[in-house]
Design a protein around this motif. Sequence first.
Motif, PDB file in Angstrom:
ATOM      1  N   HIS A   1      -5.556   2.966  -6.375  1.00 57.04           N
ATOM      2  CA  HIS A   1      -5.559   3.977  -5.314  1.00 57.04           C
ATOM      3  C   HIS A   1      -4.624   5.121  -5.688  1.00 57.04           C
ATOM      4  CE1 HIS A   1      -4.545   5.158  -0.917  1.00 57.04           C
ATOM      5  NE2 HIS A   1      -5.376   6.004  -1.476  1.00 57.04           N
ATOM      6  N   ILE A   2      -5.202   6.257  -6.006  1.00 57.23           N
ATOM      7  CA  ILE A   2      -4.429   7.449  -6.341  1.00 57.23           C
ATOM      8  C   ILE A   2      -4.340   8.279  -5.066  1.00 57.23           C
ATOM      9  CG2 ILE A   2      -4.299   9.477  -7.821  1.00 57.23           C
ATOM     10  CD1 ILE A   2      -6.036   7.782  -9.828  1.00 57.23           C
ATOM     11  N   THR A   3      -3.189   8.262  -4.438  1.00 55.23           N
ATOM     12  CA  THR A   3      -3.002   8.849  -3.117  1.00 55.23           C
ATOM     13  C   THR A   3      -3.040  10.375  -3.161  1.00 55.23           C
ATOM     14  OG1 THR A   3      -0.590   9.066  -3.239  1.00 55.23           O
ATOM     15  CG2 THR A   3      -1.464   6.908  -2.550  1.00 55.23           C
ATOM     16  N   PRO A   4      -3.178  11.012  -1.991  1.00 53.49           N
ATOM     17  CA  PRO A   4      -3.130  12.483  -1.939  1.00 53.49           C
ATOM     18  C   PRO A   4      -1.776  13.043  -2.402  1.00 53.49           C
ATOM     19  CG  PRO A   4      -4.114  11.624   0.057  1.00 53.49           C
ATOM     20  CD  PRO A   4      -3.570  10.436  -0.704  1.00 53.49           C
ATOM     21  N   GLU A   5      -0.735  12.220  -2.405  1.00 52.38           N
ATOM     22  CA  GLU A   5       0.592  12.665  -2.840  1.00 52.38           C
ATOM     23  C   GLU A   5       0.757  12.628  -4.363  1.00 52.38           C
ATOM     24  OE1 GLU A   5       0.308  11.736   1.153  1.00 52.38           O
ATOM     25  OE2 GLU A   5       0.202  10.210  -0.392  1.00 52.38           O
TER      26      GLU A   5
ATOM     27  N   LEU B   1     -11.423   4.212   1.048  1.00 55.76           N
ATOM     28  CA  LEU B   1     -10.474   3.161   0.673  1.00 55.76           C
ATOM     29  C   LEU B   1     -10.877   1.808   1.250  1.00 55.76           C
ATOM     30  CD1 LEU B   1      -7.886   2.183  -0.693  1.00 55.76           C
ATOM     31  CD2 LEU B   1      -6.611   2.989   1.320  1.00 55.76           C
ATOM     32  N   ALA B   2     -11.231   1.758   2.523  1.00 62.39           N
ATOM     33  CA  ALA B   2     -11.626   0.480   3.134  1.00 62.39           C
ATOM     34  C   ALA B   2     -12.892  -0.059   2.465  1.00 62.39           C
ATOM     35  CB  ALA B   2     -11.843   0.655   4.641  1.00 62.39           C
ATOM     36  N   ALA B   3     -13.835   0.810   2.152  1.00 62.52           N
ATOM     37  CA  ALA B   3     -15.067   0.382   1.481  1.00 62.52           C
ATOM     38  C   ALA B   3     -14.752  -0.168   0.088  1.00 62.52           C
ATOM     39  CB  ALA B   3     -16.051   1.544   1.396  1.00 62.52           C
ATOM     40  N   ALA B   4     -13.809   0.434  -0.606  1.00 58.25           N
ATOM     41  CA  ALA B   4     -13.409  -0.045  -1.932  1.00 58.25           C
ATOM     42  C   ALA B   4     -12.812  -1.446  -1.826  1.00 58.25           C
ATOM     43  CB  ALA B   4     -12.404   0.918  -2.565  1.00 58.25           C
TER      44      ALA B   4
END
Length: 120
Positions: free
Chosen positions: A49-53, A111-114
């Motif tokens: 998970h590569i976050t928006p930050e 993210l939840a689908a992943a």
Amino acid sequence: MIKLIAGLPEHVIGFELSGKVSAEDYEKVLMPAVDAATAGGQKIGLLYHITPEFEKYEFEAMWDDAKVGFRHLASWKKIAVVTDVDWIRWSVKSFGFAMPGQVRVFDQAGLAAAREWLAE
């Protein structure tokens, strides 16, 4: 920075990347966790998970990423990359075919689908 994601199924390991990602992050967090998860020889799912930050990878971190992928090439059952960073989405889609197992890219809203896909 790389943080281990808690609360995933036993056969899934996950990491959250934000800010500047360094080789030290790989060496202290990601590599030991992947080594431990694959020690029994079982295939695992990987949530990346590569976050928006997220800001950037240091060059050495990108090299460590490649080393982890190749060292554990036979260990991946499914890999889910969650990101809205265009160059990363393009890279995964372009080179994902070279990875064994299934590779899918999800946007931040997915993210939840992943997580669900990896848990199957």
